[in-house]
Design an enzyme around this catalytic site. Structure first.
Site, PDB file in Angstrom:
ATOM      1  N   ASP A 235       8.826  -2.810 -17.643  1.00  0.00           N
ATOM      2  CA  ASP A 235       7.903  -3.195 -16.580  1.00  0.00           C
ATOM      3  C   ASP A 235       8.118  -4.658 -16.194  1.00  0.00           C
ATOM      4  OD1 ASP A 235       5.314  -3.992 -15.279  1.00  0.00           O
ATOM      5  OD2 ASP A 235       4.732  -1.954 -15.844  1.00  0.00           O
TER       6      ASP A 235
ATOM      7  N   SER B 288       8.074  -7.518   3.567  1.00  0.00           N
ATOM      8  CA  SER B 288       7.451  -6.500   4.409  1.00  0.00           C
ATOM      9  C   SER B 288       7.031  -7.081   5.743  1.00  0.00           C
ATOM     10  CB  SER B 288       6.219  -5.941   3.693  1.00  0.00           C
ATOM     11  OG  SER B 288       5.438  -5.144   4.563  1.00  0.00           O
TER      12      SER B 288
ATOM     13  N   TYR C  81      -1.342  -6.654  -1.214  1.00  0.00           N
ATOM     14  CA  TYR C  81       0.090  -6.328  -1.122  1.00  0.00           C
ATOM     15  C   TYR C  81       0.790  -7.281  -0.159  1.00  0.00           C
ATOM     16  CZ  TYR C  81       4.229  -3.704   0.477  1.00  0.00           C
ATOM     17  OH  TYR C  81       5.504  -3.334   0.828  1.00  0.00           O
TER      18      TYR C  81
ATOM     19  N   ILE D  46       3.573  11.220   9.757  1.00  0.00           N
ATOM     20  CA  ILE D  46       4.703  12.103  10.058  1.00  0.00           C
ATOM     21  C   ILE D  46       4.499  13.446   9.373  1.00  0.00           C
ATOM     22  CG2 ILE D  46       7.202  12.438   9.841  1.00  0.00           C
ATOM     23  CD1 ILE D  46       7.473   9.372   9.724  1.00  0.00           C
TER      24      ILE D  46
END
Length: 311
Positions: free
Chosen positions: A59, A122, A146, A191
């Site tokens: 991790d 991002s 995030y 989608i």
């Protein structure tokens, strides 16, 4: 000469498993570092069987483990992350994995003197854009843990560049889709919902006029951008990875209806909708990486539908 080794966190995930075959074609050794919480173990085992891929099942939150596992690596790709939806539901885990994990990987890469680190940033760092297309120098307004961690990751890379000479590129991914993606994925849920309804002979329902849009980038094109960023002469930059085209939800529904050969018509539900639109300015990707997308949204979505029908 011994082969160069790419250390890839989150390499057992959707995007990583599209990048690794491209790296193998270029004769890299691959060391996947993944806790396998969401990884595709069967696919990883197939890759390990090639003899050029190994798995370290750990991790990114444990800095000592990251540092030890990275020994001997010449390049690093950092994909390990917690998704947008999960970061809102559990900010504590998101900060732990996305912020602490980022720092553990970047610090180890700087200490080991790797040739290049590529970070999966991002488009969400922009928040709701004030203009289209969205350029790397535009104002950033990340809205969730995030998104905030992605922006902070870019800033951390700058710190390790200044203090230890780390060479990096941060790729601001837009709305990635393609084969192998989990159906609950944030950007592709619409989608998959549309496909399921159309296949059942039901009309897709769309809030408002369907003017909300995304810049859908196929994972095959996106994977190429990662390899380009790993090998480019230019470095130490955030770089948009998208198509430059914003596809509205109404247009997406029409593409999927046509791909499925259906005659249903979308149902538009009148309600106030915050219309957000996204499209990437990909000038920097072309100039710095020598990269541009090759798969149109029509081609990519049609292939996705074909694959869904074959399953």
């Amino acid at each position: 000469m011994s082969k160069k080794t790419v250390f890839i966190t989150g390499g057992a995930g959707f995007i990583g498993l599209h990048v690794i075959p491209l790296l193998l074609e270029k004769d890299y050794q691959i060391r996947i570092f993944d806790n396998m919480a969401r990884g595709d173990r069967a696919r990883v085992n197939e890759l390990i069987a090639t003899g050029d891929v190994e798995l370290v099942e750990q991790d990114v939150r444990y800095g000592g483990g990251v540092h030890n596992a990275m020994k001997g690596a010449t390049h690093v790709i950092h994909f390990a992350t917690v998704s947008i939806n999960k970061s809102i539901a559990d900010p504590y885990e998101s900060i732990d994995i996305n912020m602490v994990g980022n720092n553990n990987v970047f610090a180890a890469a700087a200490d080991h003197g790797v040739e290049r680190l590529v970070f999966a940033s991002s488009a969400s760092v922009y928040g709701d854009p004030k203009r289209l297309p969205m350029h790397e120098d535009d104002e950033l307004n990340p809205l969730t843990p995030y998104c905030i961690s992605k922006r902070a990751g870019e800033d951390l890379l700058g710190f390790y560049q200044r203090t230890k000479g780390l060479s990096w590129n941060a790729l601001r991914f837009f709305n990635v889709y393609g084969p192998g993606q989990k159906i609950e994925a944030y950007y592709t849920s619409v989608i998959n919902t549309f496909i399921q309804r159309i296949r059942a002979g039901q009309a897709p329902t769309i809030d408002g006029k369907g003017e909300q849009s995304m810049d859908f980038i196929h994972v095959t094109d996106l994977a190429r951008s990662v390899v380009c960023a790993l090998e480019s002469e230019g470095d130490n930059l955030p770089i948009n990875i998208g198509t430059g085209i914003d596809t509205s939800i109404a247009t997406l529904a029409r593409i999927l209806i046509d791909a499925l050969g259906s005659d249903v018509e979308p149902i538009f539900v009148p309600r106030d909708v915050l219309v957000s639109r996204r499209a990437a300015d990909i000038t920097r990707a072309r100039e710095v990486l020598g990269w541009e997308p090759t798969i149109t949204v029509e081609e990519g979505m049609t292939a996705l539908v074909k694959a869904a029908l074959e399953q």
